[in-house]
Design a protein around this motif. Structure first.
Motif, mmCIF file in Angstrom:
data_model
loop_
_atom_site.group_PDB
_atom_site.id
_atom_site.type_symbol
_atom_site.label_atom_id
_atom_site.label_comp_id
_atom_site.label_asym_id
_atom_site.label_seq_id
_atom_site.Cartn_x
_atom_site.Cartn_y
_atom_site.Cartn_z
ATOM 1 N N ASP A 108 0.878 -1.010 -0.043
ATOM 2 C CA ASP A 108 -0.013 0.018 0.134
ATOM 3 C C ASP A 108 0.785 1.367 0.019
ATOM 4 O OD1 ASP A 108 -2.418 -0.864 -0.179
ATOM 5 O OD2 ASP A 108 -2.828 -1.012 2.057
ATOM 6 N N LYS A 109 1.946 1.139 0.701
ATOM 7 C CA LYS A 109 2.904 2.223 0.877
ATOM 8 C C LYS A 109 3.669 2.641 -0.435
ATOM 9 C CE LYS A 109 6.918 3.889 3.356
ATOM 10 N NZ LYS A 109 8.029 3.101 4.357
ATOM 11 N N HIS A 110 4.158 1.634 -1.140
ATOM 12 C CA HIS A 110 4.691 1.876 -2.372
ATOM 13 C C HIS A 110 4.438 1.448 -3.487
ATOM 14 C CE1 HIS A 110 8.571 2.439 0.221
ATOM 15 N NE2 HIS A 110 7.914 1.257 0.748
ATOM 16 N N GLY A 111 3.362 0.886 -3.702
ATOM 17 C CA GLY A 111 2.499 0.380 -5.059
ATOM 18 C C GLY A 111 1.045 0.811 -5.097
ATOM 19 N N SER A 112 0.582 0.095 -6.062
ATOM 20 C CA SER A 112 -0.821 0.295 -6.569
ATOM 21 C C SER A 112 -1.802 -0.345 -5.413
ATOM 22 C CB SER A 112 -1.339 -0.341 -7.698
ATOM 23 O OG SER A 112 -1.454 -1.597 -7.634
ATOM 24 N N GLY A 113 -1.141 -1.288 -4.502
ATOM 25 C CA GLY A 113 -2.027 -2.035 -3.636
ATOM 26 C C GLY A 113 -2.450 -3.246 -4.222
ATOM 27 N N VAL A 114 -2.755 -3.506 -5.580
ATOM 28 C CA VAL A 114 -3.133 -4.525 -6.454
ATOM 29 C C VAL A 114 -2.243 -5.759 -6.308
ATOM 30 C CG1 VAL A 114 -4.146 -5.248 -8.503
ATOM 31 C CG2 VAL A 114 -4.459 -3.064 -7.991
ATOM 32 N N LEU A 115 -2.590 -6.767 -5.785
ATOM 33 C CA LEU A 115 -1.785 -8.089 -5.889
ATOM 34 C C LEU A 115 -2.474 -9.314 -6.027
ATOM 35 C CD1 LEU A 115 -2.625 -9.230 -2.718
ATOM 36 C CD2 LEU A 115 -0.978 -7.880 -1.942
ATOM 37 N N ASN A 116 -1.772 -10.373 -6.482
ATOM 38 C CA ASN A 116 -2.092 -11.583 -6.996
ATOM 39 C C ASN A 116 -1.938 -12.693 -6.062
ATOM 40 O OD1 ASN A 116 -2.337 -14.011 -8.538
ATOM 41 N ND2 ASN A 116 -1.417 -13.385 -10.126
ATOM 42 N N LEU A 117 -2.159 -13.345 -5.524
ATOM 43 C CA LEU A 117 -1.653 -14.642 -4.607
ATOM 44 C C LEU A 117 -2.338 -15.768 -5.131
ATOM 45 C CD1 LEU A 117 -2.714 -12.582 -1.373
ATOM 46 C CD2 LEU A 117 -0.325 -13.649 -1.566
ATOM 47 N N HIS A 118 -1.798 -16.463 -6.104
ATOM 48 C CA HIS A 118 -0.330 -16.138 -6.171
ATOM 49 C C HIS A 118 -0.065 -16.494 -7.770
ATOM 50 C CE1 HIS A 118 -0.216 -17.778 -2.029
ATOM 51 N NE2 HIS A 118 0.941 -17.063 -2.062
#
Ligand code: HEM
Ligand code: HEM
Ligand code: SF4
Ligand code: SF4
Lengths: 419, 81
Positions: A108-118
């Motif tokens: 959240d601090k450094h990027g868009s907050g979008v993630l994919n697990l996995h």
């Protein structure tokens, strides 16, 4: 907010929609709003607006960051840079909630907050980082003990099934093997020096829950070499319907041992006289069918280890391939030196002879299994035979004649070269 | 004669510099070229000489369908048009 009539439509279906998730995030992150906007535009125009980058990364590493840029940065400024970061996952994807919070806070601090697990490599995938945020994000990750995963022409982050952590069929400790091999190949994971990607995947039994046989260059699949353990009274309980198939979740109320189990054994090595189940274990090919159907009656044997297979990949230069047996049985005990050492011998041969973007399975197709086996010093084994030889032109080598002259009758267990 | 480590680093840097813009070199291409000139150079020296060039930022890894070692340069895809 961008107008997204086509994406909105996806929210109306019965399944959870990524559009709903992304809209919720877009309230806090303008790049996510732009992500929706650009995707809507791609849906409308039926073309992508992503460009590949080839240079971004973190200092010292050549892996784990995949450069992405929008070709419409004026319209979607949040996507001007939208790099992917791969974060090496823990064995079998076990996290504490604290670890997940740490990862989310950093992202959240450094990027868009979008993630994919996995991702299909196994890594945790962070989607959408600006170039200048890569190093600070990496620094925060490493401060908490995380590291970036593999990408490009490198060792990829190895992955494994849940194994003995939850599964009674595990024939070795997949989690430990995956961890040990990941540690062993750190140099090759971060510093691409192969012709192309190389993947290790570890499954605990032939059910192969991580699909190692189709997705890993080096597939390590658990197996037993003694007999399937049979509890005859439990077999009878299945036959009588006292034990329900699939714990009561099957479409039938009781197993028909003959039709459902015995007749579907691919090698026809089982028999059932109505009271007793017999298995001719010499002819069992460890497909797991019978064990999967009657888990309370049948279990893998106790002399366990793994079969090592090599060469699977998706179509890149050649068509897709499945892995090919190269070692029918290997003991799998920590520190797993044998499988690490085999990995080094294989990657060395492949790096020496492989063309750019040629996977090891394709190199074997080009140079032949024989050349491969000789180079990595593995004996040829009957389990490697995929189909009987149909080509009458076999090129004997001098070493074959010498071996015959010295009395070799057939391929020996130790090797094919007597001298 | 194998090169001392610091000379090896410079030899590889020159190689990358000479290839820049003409041919993209993979780690293995560099290893093969060094071994051709200095057959007794230990492979591990070459591996760590490349690491030194990367760690110091004098060279970078790039990815264009495969991974290469190049001098740092501007990202083509990052340019606006
Ligand atoms: C409509 C939106 C999207 C859909 C439906 C989608 C779908 C998928 C699927 C199905 C996979 C394979 C996952 C797996 O096998 O585990 C995947 C992988 C991936 N996607 Fe997406 N994706 C979307 C948007 C994006 C965007 C916007 C990016 C980056 C800008 C992205 C980057 C990736 C990457 C890097 C992987 C590979 C991860 C890995 O296996 O290492 N995707 N995506
Ligand atoms: C014409 C369009 C494209 C083609 C033909 C293409 C083709 C490929 C191929 C063949 C691979 C290797 C697949 C594998 O075995 O893992 C790959 C990897 C990848 N692609 Fe694409 N791609 C295209 C567009 C895109 C776009 C638009 C994105 C993202 C916005 C993307 C993201 C990726 C990523 C993240 C990887 C993984 C790289 C790695 O593993 O190092 N690609 N692509
Ligand atoms: S591959 Fe076998 S051991 Fe691993 S989780 Fe699946 S069934 Fe269990
Ligand atoms: S594991 Fe497969 S091959 Fe072996 S006995 Fe059971 S069904 Fe037959």
């Amino acid at each position: 907010m961008h107008k997204t009539p086509m994406l909105d439509h996806l929210e109306s279906g019965p399944w959870p929609s990524f559009v709903k998730d992304l809209k919720r995030m877009a309230a806090q992150k303008s790049e996510v709003n732009d992500l929706l906007g650009q995707l809507e535009r791609s849906y409308r125009e039926k073309i992508t607006h992503w460009k590949h980058g080839g240079i971004v990364g973190v200092l010292g590493y050549g892996s784990g960051i995949i450069g992405r840029y929008s070709d419409l940065p004026e319209e979607f400024p949040g996507l001007e840079h939208f790099h992917t970061m791969r974060i090496n996952h823990p064995s079998a994807w076990f996290y504490s909630t604290q670890a997940l919070r740490e990862l989310c806070d950093i992202w959240d601090k450094h990027g868009s907050g979008v993630l994919n697990l996995h991702g299909s490599t196994g890594d945790i995938i962070f989607l959408g980082c600006r170039t200048e945020a890569l190093e600070p994000c990496f620094a925060d990750l490493t401060a908490k003990g995380w590291d970036i995963g593999g990408s490009g022409s490198a060792m990829r982050s190895p992955s494994c099934c849940v194994g003995p952590a939850r599964c009674e069929w595990a024939c070795y400790d997949t989690l430990e093997a995956c961890y040990q091999v990941t540690q062993e190949f750190q140099f090759d994971l971060h510093r691409p020096s192969y012709p192309y990607k190389f993947k290790y995947k570890f499954s605990g039994c032939p059910n192969d829950c991580v699909a190692a046989v189709a997705r890993a260059d080096l597939s390590v699949i658990g197996v037993w070499k003694d007999d399937i353990r049979i509890d005859q009274s439990a077999v009878e309980a299945y036959a009588a319907g006292e034990i329900k198939p699939r714990g009561g979740g099957a479409h039938v109320d009781k197993l028909d041992i003959q039709a459902d189990v015995v007749d579907l054994c691919p090698t026809h090595c089982m028999s059932w006289d109505g009271r007793k189940l017999t298995i001719d274990n010499k002819n069992c090919n460890h497909c797991m069918h019978c064990i999967n159907l009657m888990p309370q009656a049948l279990r893998p044997g106790t002399e366990t280890g793994a079969t090592i297979l090599l060469g699977s990949h998706a179509p890149i230069l050649e068509g897709a391939q499945m892995s090919w047996v190269i070692v029918p049985f290997m003991e799998m005990e920590p520190p797993f030196d044998e499988v690490k050492d085999l990995g080094y011998r294989i990657t060395e041969w492949w790096a020496e002879h492989g063309k750019n973007r040629e996977r090891v399975g394709e190199l074997i197709m080009r140079l032949g299994m024989r050349a491969f086996l000789e180079a990595v010093e593995l004996p040829p084994v009957p389990q490697s035979v995929i189909f009987p030889r149909s080509n009458p032109f076999f090129f004997w080598k001098q070493s074959d004649f010498d071996a015959e002259a010295k009395g070799r009758k057939y391929y020996t267990k130790e090797g094919f070269d007597v001298d | 004669m194998a090169l001392p480590k610091d000379e090896l680093v410079e030899r590889i840097y020159k190689m990358v510099e000479a290839a820049q813009g003409k041919k993209q070199l993979k780690a293995k291409d560099i290893e093969k070229a060094v071994l051709k000139e200095y057959p007794d150079q230990p492979r591990n020296d070459i591996k760590f000489a490349i690491k030194e060039l990367i760690d110091s930022g004098r060279c970078v890894y790039t990815y264009f369908g495969g991974s290469y070692i190049e001098l740092p340069h501007e990202e083509g895809a990052a340019k606006k048009f």
